[in-house]
Design an enzyme around this catalytic site. Structure first.
Site, PDB file in Angstrom:
ATOM      1  N   THR A 172       0.820  -1.205   0.000  1.00 17.91           N
ATOM      2  CA  THR A 172       0.000   0.000   0.000  1.00 17.91           C
ATOM      3  C   THR A 172       0.855   1.257   0.000  1.00 17.91           C
ATOM      4  OG1 THR A 172      -1.668  -1.227   1.231  1.00 17.91           O
ATOM      5  CG2 THR A 172      -1.905   1.163   1.195  1.00 17.91           C
ATOM      6  N   TYR A 201       6.319 -11.519   5.213  1.00 11.76           N
ATOM      7  CA  TYR A 201       5.184 -11.040   4.416  1.00 11.76           C
ATOM      8  C   TYR A 201       4.916 -12.077   3.339  1.00 11.76           C
ATOM      9  CZ  TYR A 201       2.386  -7.544   1.796  1.00 11.76           C
ATOM     10  OH  TYR A 201       1.384  -6.859   1.148  1.00 11.76           O
ATOM     11  N   LYS A 234       2.827 -11.444   8.330  1.00  8.60           N
ATOM     12  CA  LYS A 234       1.663 -10.819   7.709  1.00  8.60           C
ATOM     13  C   LYS A 234       1.163 -11.813   6.671  1.00  8.60           C
ATOM     14  CE  LYS A 234      -0.128  -7.034   4.923  1.00  8.60           C
ATOM     15  NZ  LYS A 234       0.135  -5.782   4.174  1.00  8.60           N
TER      16      LYS A 234
END
Length: 300
Positions: free
Chosen positions: A52, A140, A168
């Site tokens: 993001t 991640y 994550k």
């Protein structure tokens, strides 16, 4: 009630956008204002320079400047996790060291993309980054973007490293996540907002959310309701956010585009996205505003 395992970076984390000026330059003042507001509205910490945060289009210097600026703005009120993942192991190590020097509390390490390394190479990559700095590491796992998973067996081996503390999870492998949770002390964060409550209910640590850029209070309320033992309320709140989650994350536009579109419409720091991304069209912004309004109009 049994609470989730210790959350090393907090429970409610926002995958913050990287604000730019109208001309596309890094907007550090805007980043500080947005960071301060997100923490004031319920975020325990911020993840910078992730998906993001448009990390592929920000320079190394900009990434470090962003960490320093946000660290200063928060003044100890929340954690700062810096995205340092690249397709190049040496570059990732350099970014991790720079993030540590800039004041980050941890680093987010994504699977190397494009080269699609096998699992032993993925493991070696992450270990080298973890060994190369003194910060705790959040893995991640987002194979939909990188083309390569961190398979559960690989995560289990990496969990033995003293600085690898969290994941994550954007794998959409809920069974795999539970297998790792059952056998490690890793803090599992939902990276897909539709899984926030489900993962938390089986022992997850919380979430790292793009949607939290615009509804931080509402997503935090899901966790708070569950912790208070009101599971029916937690479920209702999770469902109440589903329309906006779909519009922002599953309707064809990248999360960076939708988050910035909504932040801009709400008068908050965001600015344009950098190419190759394109900003949302007016009709797309209007649709996002409608979904946002529907969510925020509900009782929370």
């Amino acid at each position: 009630m049994t609470l989730p395992p210790a959350s090393p970076f907090g429970r409610a984390l926002c995958a913050m956008v990287t604000p730019f000026t109208a001309s596309g330059a890094l907007d550090l003042d805007g980043a500080q204002r947005l960071a301060g507001q997100l923490v004031a509205r319920g975020c325990d910490g911020l993840v910078l320079s992730g998906t993001t945060g448009e990390s592929p289009t920000t320079s190394d210097a900009e990434k470090a400047e962003l960490v320093r600026a946000v660290r200063e703005a928060l003044d100890g009120r929340g954690t700062v996790v810096a995205g340092v993942g690249t397709a190049d192991t040496r570059h990732s190590v350099e970014l991790a060291r720079a993030a540590e020097k800039a004041g980050a509390d941890g680093v987010l390490v994504v699977t190397p993309y494009y080269s699609r390394p096998p699992q032993d190479a993925v493991e070696a990559h992450v270990r080298e980054v973890a060994d190369g700095c003194g910060l705790p590491v959040m893995l991640y796992d987002i194979p939909g973007r990188t083309g390569t998973r961190i398979e559960p067996e690989t995560v289990l081996r990496l969990a033995e490293h003293p600085r690898i503390v969290a994941v994550k999870d954007c794998s959409y492998d809920f069974l795999g996540a539970q297998k790792v949770l059952a056998r490690t002390e890793l803090a599992y964060y939902a990276g897909c907002e539709e899984h926030i409550l489900a993962l938390y209910a089986v022992g997850g640590a919380g979430y790292v959310s793009t949607v939290a850029n615009v509804i931080p209070e509402q997503l935090r309320a899901v966790l708070d309701a569950f912790d208070a033992g009101d599971t029916a309320r937690a479920a209702r709140l999770q469902r109440a956010a589903a329309g906006l989650i779909e519009s922002m994350m599953a309707a064809g536009l990248p999360g960076a585009v939708t988050a910035k579109a909504l932040l801009g419409a709400l008068g908050l720091p965001a600015g344009p996205v950098r190419p190759p991304l394109l900003s949302a069209r007016p009709e797309q912004v209007a649709d996002l505003r409608d979904e946002y309004g529907a969510v925020t109009a509900q009782p929370w």
